[in-house]
Motif scaffolding. Sequence first.
Motif, PDB file in Angstrom:
ATOM      1  N   ILE A   3       2.176   6.159  -0.234  1.00 40.86           N
ATOM      2  CA  ILE A   3       2.684   5.429  -1.392  1.00 40.86           C
ATOM      3  C   ILE A   3       3.191   4.067  -0.949  1.00 40.86           C
ATOM      4  O   ILE A   3       3.977   3.971   0.003  1.00 40.86           O
ATOM      5  CB  ILE A   3       3.839   6.202  -2.064  1.00 40.86           C
ATOM      6  N   LYS A   4       2.763   3.026  -1.621  1.00 38.67           N
ATOM      7  CA  LYS A   4       3.250   1.681  -1.313  1.00 38.67           C
ATOM      8  C   LYS A   4       4.728   1.565  -1.687  1.00 38.67           C
ATOM      9  O   LYS A   4       5.151   2.003  -2.756  1.00 38.67           O
ATOM     10  CB  LYS A   4       2.433   0.641  -2.074  1.00 38.67           C
ATOM     11  N   ASP A   5       5.513   0.957  -0.787  1.00 35.46           N
ATOM     12  CA  ASP A   5       6.934   0.645  -1.021  1.00 35.46           C
ATOM     13  C   ASP A   5       7.774   1.892  -1.305  1.00 35.46           C
ATOM     14  O   ASP A   5       8.785   1.814  -1.998  1.00 35.46           O
ATOM     15  CB  ASP A   5       7.084  -0.358  -2.178  1.00 35.46           C
ATOM     16  N   TRP A   6       7.383   3.023  -0.753  1.00 34.36           N
ATOM     17  CA  TRP A   6       8.146   4.256  -0.992  1.00 34.36           C
ATOM     18  C   TRP A   6       9.554   4.162  -0.420  1.00 34.36           C
ATOM     19  O   TRP A   6      10.528   4.605  -1.037  1.00 34.36           O
ATOM     20  CB  TRP A   6       7.399   5.437  -0.365  1.00 34.36           C
ATOM     21  N   SER A   7       9.704   3.567   0.761  1.00 34.18           N
ATOM     22  CA  SER A   7      11.010   3.550   1.438  1.00 34.18           C
ATOM     23  C   SER A   7      12.023   2.669   0.717  1.00 34.18           C
ATOM     24  O   SER A   7      13.226   2.774   0.970  1.00 34.18           O
ATOM     25  CB  SER A   7      10.848   3.065   2.887  1.00 34.18           C
ATOM     26  N   LYS A 120      -2.551  -2.604   4.273  1.00 29.59           N
ATOM     27  CA  LYS A 120      -1.199  -2.835   3.769  1.00 29.59           C
ATOM     28  C   LYS A 120      -1.121  -4.096   2.912  1.00 29.59           C
ATOM     29  O   LYS A 120      -0.279  -4.208   2.036  1.00 29.59           O
ATOM     30  CB  LYS A 120      -0.227  -2.928   4.948  1.00 29.59           C
ATOM     31  N   LYS A 121      -2.011  -5.032   3.174  1.00 29.48           N
ATOM     32  CA  LYS A 121      -1.985  -6.316   2.460  1.00 29.48           C
ATOM     33  C   LYS A 121      -2.710  -6.261   1.117  1.00 29.48           C
ATOM     34  O   LYS A 121      -2.402  -7.023   0.203  1.00 29.48           O
ATOM     35  CB  LYS A 121      -2.637  -7.383   3.347  1.00 29.48           C
ATOM     36  N   VAL A 122      -3.659  -5.334   0.973  1.00 28.76           N
ATOM     37  CA  VAL A 122      -4.571  -5.419  -0.170  1.00 28.76           C
ATOM     38  C   VAL A 122      -3.862  -5.197  -1.501  1.00 28.76           C
ATOM     39  O   VAL A 122      -4.181  -5.861  -2.499  1.00 28.76           O
ATOM     40  CB  VAL A 122      -5.744  -4.435   0.012  1.00 28.76           C
ATOM     41  N   LEU A 123      -2.866  -4.303  -1.571  1.00 24.14           N
ATOM     42  CA  LEU A 123      -2.192  -4.080  -2.842  1.00 24.14           C
ATOM     43  C   LEU A 123      -1.291  -5.249  -3.224  1.00 24.14           C
ATOM     44  O   LEU A 123      -0.960  -5.426  -4.399  1.00 24.14           O
ATOM     45  CB  LEU A 123      -1.395  -2.778  -2.795  1.00 24.14           C
ATOM     46  N   SER A 124      -0.887  -6.048  -2.242  1.00 25.68           N
ATOM     47  CA  SER A 124      -0.161  -7.284  -2.552  1.00 25.68           C
ATOM     48  C   SER A 124      -1.117  -8.355  -3.065  1.00 25.68           C
ATOM     49  O   SER A 124      -0.781  -9.121  -3.965  1.00 25.68           O
ATOM     50  CB  SER A 124       0.574  -7.786  -1.301  1.00 25.68           C
ATOM     51  N   ALA A 129      -4.232  -3.547  -9.016  1.00 30.57           N
ATOM     52  CA  ALA A 129      -4.827  -2.345  -8.432  1.00 30.57           C
ATOM     53  C   ALA A 129      -3.764  -1.277  -8.195  1.00 30.57           C
ATOM     54  O   ALA A 129      -2.686  -1.564  -7.676  1.00 30.57           O
ATOM     55  CB  ALA A 129      -5.519  -2.692  -7.120  1.00 30.57           C
ATOM     56  N   ASP A 130      -4.074  -0.045  -8.564  1.00 30.91           N
ATOM     57  CA  ASP A 130      -3.209   1.099  -8.273  1.00 30.91           C
ATOM     58  C   ASP A 130      -3.659   1.853  -7.035  1.00 30.91           C
ATOM     59  O   ASP A 130      -2.920   2.682  -6.507  1.00 30.91           O
ATOM     60  CB  ASP A 130      -3.201   2.079  -9.451  1.00 30.91           C
ATOM     61  N   LEU A 131      -4.902   1.577  -6.580  1.00 32.93           N
ATOM     62  CA  LEU A 131      -5.450   2.306  -5.439  1.00 32.93           C
ATOM     63  C   LEU A 131      -6.206   1.337  -4.538  1.00 32.93           C
ATOM     64  O   LEU A 131      -7.028   0.553  -5.004  1.00 32.93           O
ATOM     65  CB  LEU A 131      -6.408   3.414  -5.919  1.00 32.93           C
TER      66      LEU A 131
END
Length: 363
Positions: A3-7, A120-124, A129-131
């Motif tokens: 999950i992106k940004d979970w922490s 890690k960069k692609v969702l930024s 995009a959700d995936l």
Amino acid sequence: MDIKDWSWRAVPEQIRAQQSLINVVYGACREAGLPEQIVQSSGDGVLVIPPGDIDESAVIPDLIRGLTISIRQENRLLSDPAKIRLRLALTSGMVSTGPTGFSGPAIIDCFRLLDSPPLKKVLSDYPAADLAVIVSNYLYMDVIQHGFRDLRPEEFWHVQSALPERDYTINAWMWASDRTGGPSPAAGPEPTTSAPAHSDEIVTARDLIRSGKLREATRILDAITPEGDGDRLAVLDARADCLIATGHHQQAIGHLEEMLRIQPDAPAGVYLRLSRGHLELGNIHAARHTLKHLIGLIPVEPEAYLELGRLERLAGDRGSALTHLAEAAKLLAAEGMAGRLIEELLELSATQPVITPGRAGQA
């Protein structure tokens, strides 16, 4: 998958995001006809290992589509802060079980892909995009590029990234579920076989490799700035030989895979070295698939059948080994490999039951 940004979430939101992840994974597994089973979890991520006999040409497109649909459905029920965005790494290869979980080359590759900077960069880069998906170069060549079901190879783009601290080169393909509002991925160079511009330096480096002077050869190759794909192919080819000679098989595999991306119809020797590199790392599955891919491209390449027969013998599949070695025998002609073929057949026959002349009719 993670999950992106979970922490960055508060603990209650982390728990809710974990539940959303489970919902999404199970929904995607149902879509792909896989068991709804997560074999290993790590807080913000999960590891899913499908059965070894799946049809990758069906499961992979169904899984990606299933994840896209499941994330969209899950997020419709959530407030904006609670919505999840996922990263998925896909590869294939040998997996082993141990006292603390799963291990093997495929597991290592999968987690390195998942941790890679490009993913890690692609969702930024693509906020709609959700995936985001990253696929190993080998799996792309074996499945994605053929466009099975609703896969569209043109929607994937090539990425390469080095992880120096792990002596690892990422050579893979990316996909995002929605590229609206993001940059256009840089198109890769068109395959070409233009002649090398630095042929003299490459010949010198080759001579040094043959004489065992690998450091001098590496210095010459590192000083070359490739001019076109002909140069790139020649330099990658020589560097791969240097790395193989020094036992750096993972890096050599990265160079050989890059050669195949530039020139998919590369000579058989590139595929053969790639298969041997996988075998050196213990990845028999990837070695076998590379040879089968080569046979699909060049059905009259006897060395591919010979090496595949050897692999099948080592794996204990005597029937397949005999079939491939017999095909190699048909293609041998004047290839000069008769001695090697005989050795393989003798080793194979030594493990087979001996049939006496009196029982030949029964056999």
